[in-house]
Structure formats: C-alpha cells, structure tokens
Design a protein around this motif. Structure first.
Motif, mmCIF file in Angstrom:
data_model
loop_
_atom_site.group_PDB
_atom_site.id
_atom_site.type_symbol
_atom_site.label_atom_id
_atom_site.label_comp_id
_atom_site.label_asym_id
_atom_site.label_seq_id
_atom_site.Cartn_x
_atom_site.Cartn_y
_atom_site.Cartn_z
ATOM 1 N N SER A 1 0.767 -1.210 0.097
ATOM 2 C CA SER A 1 -0.089 0.015 0.070
ATOM 3 C C SER A 1 0.707 1.295 0.025
ATOM 4 N N PRO A 2 0.526 2.194 -0.877
ATOM 5 C CA PRO A 2 1.260 3.379 -1.001
ATOM 6 C C PRO A 2 0.905 4.414 0.169
ATOM 7 N N ASN A 3 -0.577 3.949 0.730
ATOM 8 C CA ASN A 3 -1.009 4.989 1.462
ATOM 9 C C ASN A 3 -0.457 4.967 3.141
ATOM 10 N N LEU A 4 0.433 3.790 3.137
ATOM 11 C CA LEU A 4 0.970 3.356 4.453
ATOM 12 C C LEU A 4 2.205 3.849 4.839
ATOM 13 N N GLN A 5 2.525 4.570 5.821
ATOM 14 C CA GLN A 5 3.802 4.977 6.166
ATOM 15 C C GLN A 5 3.866 4.541 7.720
ATOM 16 N N ILE A 6 5.112 3.938 7.935
ATOM 17 C CA ILE A 6 5.445 3.503 9.404
ATOM 18 C C ILE A 6 6.757 4.167 9.759
ATOM 19 N N VAL A 7 6.610 4.812 10.667
ATOM 20 C CA VAL A 7 7.702 5.484 11.304
ATOM 21 C C VAL A 7 8.027 4.768 12.619
ATOM 22 N N THR A 8 9.254 4.526 12.769
ATOM 23 C CA THR A 8 9.671 3.602 13.971
ATOM 24 C C THR A 8 10.720 4.539 14.694
ATOM 25 N N HIS A 9 10.642 4.473 16.110
ATOM 26 C CA HIS A 9 11.494 4.918 16.985
ATOM 27 C C HIS A 9 12.624 3.932 17.618
ATOM 28 N N LYS A 10 13.791 4.231 17.884
ATOM 29 C CA LYS A 10 14.473 3.335 18.439
ATOM 30 C C LYS A 10 14.794 3.719 19.904
ATOM 31 N N TYR A 11 14.484 2.919 20.667
ATOM 32 C CA TYR A 11 14.481 3.407 22.307
ATOM 33 C C TYR A 11 15.939 3.549 22.541
ATOM 34 N N LEU A 12 16.110 4.972 23.470
ATOM 35 C CA LEU A 12 17.503 5.111 24.084
ATOM 36 C C LEU A 12 17.912 4.473 25.358
ATOM 37 N N SER A 13 16.581 4.360 26.088
ATOM 38 C CA SER A 13 16.687 3.846 27.492
ATOM 39 C C SER A 13 16.370 2.305 27.797
#
Length: 385
Positions: free
Chosen positions: A57-69
């Motif tokens: 799907s071109p309508n899906l964006q997944i933004v991921t965060h890398k934990y620091l703690s």
C-alpha cells in the motif's frame, strides 16, 4: 466518508510481535487502508523485511523509534514523547491510540484500566508487592498517562473491549458514557473452520503425544503469568474434584513454573496435570472439553472467543471482560475467585457438558457474528463520523 478525516495516525509501540493485540492492530491498519485512508503508524523497533502490509500500500507510512533507555518505565515516557513531537509536526484529524499514550482523539483501550488492574491485583499479591505499587515508577507513570488520556479535552471516542472496562473508565475518570463504545474482541471465525471440523482427529493425536487419556474430561488453561491468571486458585478448586474423571493441560510460560508443578504435587493432583510450557494454542482447543479462565484482571482475554470459535466450553471469572459474550450453553461464570466452592461448582457445571459434535457446533455458532471481517469496520466507520 468524511474527507476531512481521510488521514489517520495510529499509535502502537509494538507492532510486529506475534501477540493478540499486535495482530488486532495490524487488522485495524489494513481496514483503514481498505477504506482508502492515508495511514501513518508510529511504533518502535525494526521493521521486518517481509512486511507485506507496507509493500502492498502506497497509503501506509510506518515511522519507527529506536529506544534510548533500557528501563521499561522510561520507554513508556520516551515513546509518548516521540509520538507527541511527531504529531506536532505532522498533525492528522484522527489520532488512534492502541497503547499507553497521553494524547489521542480515539482510543482502543485494549489494556483496560491500570488503576482497576492494581485494585484487582491486591487480591492475589503479597503485602510487600502491594506496597510496591506506590513506589514502582512504571505503575505511577501508567496511572498518570491513562488519566491524561481519558480526560484529555480533545478526546472524541473511547472503544473498550468489554462493558466491564467501560464501567471502570466511568468510575475512575468520570468520562461521559456517550464517549465510550463497547466493541468485544473479534476472532478468525472463518479461518478456524478446518481445524474445528477436524477437532476429533486433533484431539486424539495430541492426547497420544502427551500420553494422556482422551476419554477423560479435558480441561485446559492457556496464559502467561500464572498468578495474575489465577492458576493457583484453579488448581486448589480442581483438587476437590474426583481425580479419576479429568485431566488438565497448562499451556503458557511462567518464570515460576517449577513452583506450580510442585504445588500440584502438594495438592495430590500431579498425575492429573500436564505443563507443556509455551506452545501454539490451536491443538489444545481441539483437545479440550473446557477452557478455564480464572483471571484476576483481563479486559477481554482473547482465548475466550478463540475457544468458543473452536466449540470449547468456557469457565470464566467475572473479572475477565470476555465473560460477557458467553451463552447459557457455551459457558459459566465463576461467582467469586475468593470462594473455592464457587470455582469448584463452576468446574462441576462444565463437566456436565463434555464436547460432542453437536454441542461444539452450537458453541462455535454462538460467536459466528464476531468474525474479524464483520467487526473491524466498526472502527473505520466510527472515525469517519
């Protein structure tokens, strides 16, 4: 559809694990994509290379965060801060939360109410454990976070998976009841047709593997964290039944599993109980006459509706929100976990309903309308208003 609400940000800190809530989240995401919404998902961790959902799907964006703690309580704060900062720079009309966040316009409160969870835990935890509630930073952060979320002025709708959780939110946070919709958990009803049809073959095969007598009444218990799930009380009540008439299989992991094995020996039911550890649930639904869910707190245990969809009779505590969907012939509710006689009576009632082809089909059909295909669109329709 209201075009103003054609974009949505979904908050879920864990998306690619194999748990029930993660699977449910992925189905919700797909439902919005199927309705042509532009979907952004805020999550953490590495995105799998075989993530077909994003590829398709071109309508899906997944933004991921890398934990620091490395600390669990700091991770909660960190993910919330990440989400708030992202939303400040990339606002959408709908912010749909499925986790523990301080702000969203729509919440699916699948984890229930933490304040109520702690109240229920008091009944099973030791004095020192209860004392730790006040000083454990994770508990305090979650209590603060849910209060901000449920009382936020921009909150439009709360979805709960049981009436029990709805009443808890009203009780603890005085939320307007009209803001809360109850949507009981769905199940892969159609996909379970084949294993249901073949349950007798599956039962005999697993019984042979486990070296248990398939002619006995088969109880199963499925869950991790045995204490919170009430396994100790279940075992105590089970010890009061005629031992030649039943067998219990315990599925799931617990760091104190050896303690529970020893407990069955102390109770004199060691030979009636088999611990298999972590395993796929499906073969055990085929084995079972009855699943017992004596949880001290479960907003809605997924195993409730899964078992019913496999034609399995259910014994449930009142503090499992899933008990709300039980039919008269499909299960019984334990009146009080504090009263062993109450648990024992529920088990005796269950044993009057051994699984047969006819009874299993009747139980399975009681949740036919809870298939994912018919339930999941509720969220897209509600968010489009």
């Amino acid at each position: 559809m209201n075009t103003k609400s054609s974009s949505i940000t979904i908050l879920k800190s864990t998306l690619f694990r194999g748990g029930g809530l993660e699977k449910y989240t992925r189905r919700i995401i797909q439902a919005f994509l199927d309705k042509n919404w532009k979907v952004t998902v805020l999550t953490t961790g590495k995105i799998p290379s075989d993530n077909e959902m994003q590829k398709g799907s071109p309508n899906l964006q997944i933004v991921t965060h890398k934990y620091l703690s490395p600390c669990s309580f700091l991770k909660v704060l960190e993910f919330d801060r990440f989400c708030r900062k992202y939303l400040e720079n990339h606002p959408t009309d709908v912010v749909f939360g499925l986790d523990r966040n301080s702000f969203q316009t729509h919440i699916r409160a699948g984890n229930g109410v933490h304040a109520s969870y702690l109240e229920k835990r008091k009944k099973s935890d030791s004095f020192l454990k209860r004392l730790s509630y006040r000083i454990n930073p994770l508990h305090q952060i979650l209590l603060h976070m849910e209060k901000r979320a449920f009382t936020h002025p921009l909150l439009q709708k709360i979805f709960t998976n049981s009436s029990m959780v709805k009443e808890e939110i009203i009780q603890f946070f005085q939320v307007d009841p009209s803001k809360i919709e109850v949507v009981h958990n769905a199940v892969e009803w159609s996909e379970l047709q084949t294993p249901f049809t073949n349950w007798q073959e599956g039962k005999n095969l697993l019984a042979k593997q486990l070296q248990i007598n398939p002619s006995l009444y088969q109880f199963i218990f499925i869950g991790h964290n045995y204490q919170r799930k009430g396994l100790d009380r279940f075992l105590e009540a089970l010890a009061g039944l005629p031992r030649q008439n039943y067998h219990l299989t315990v599925v799931g992991k617990d760091k104190n599993i050896q303690k529970y094995k020893q407990y069955t020996e102390n109770l004199g039911i060691k030979n009636q109980v088999t611990f298999v550890g972590e395993a796929k649930s499906l073969p055990f639904y085929q084995l079972a006459d009855c699943i017992v869910i004596p949880s001290y707190y479960d907003p809605f245990a997924n195993v409730t509706v899964e078992a019913l969809a496999m034609g399995v009779y259910v014994v449930s505590s009142k503090t499992n929100g899933g008990h709300e969907i039980l039919s008269e012939t499909g299960g019984v509710v334990i009146d009080s976990l504090e009263n062993l006689e109450s648990i024992r009576l529920a088990l005796e009632t269950a044993m009057k309903y051994p699984k047969t082809t006819e009874s299993a089909l009747k139980i399975r059909n009681s949740v036919k309308d809870r298939d994912f295909s018919s339930q999941i669109t509720f969220f897209t329709d509600a968010c489009a208003l």
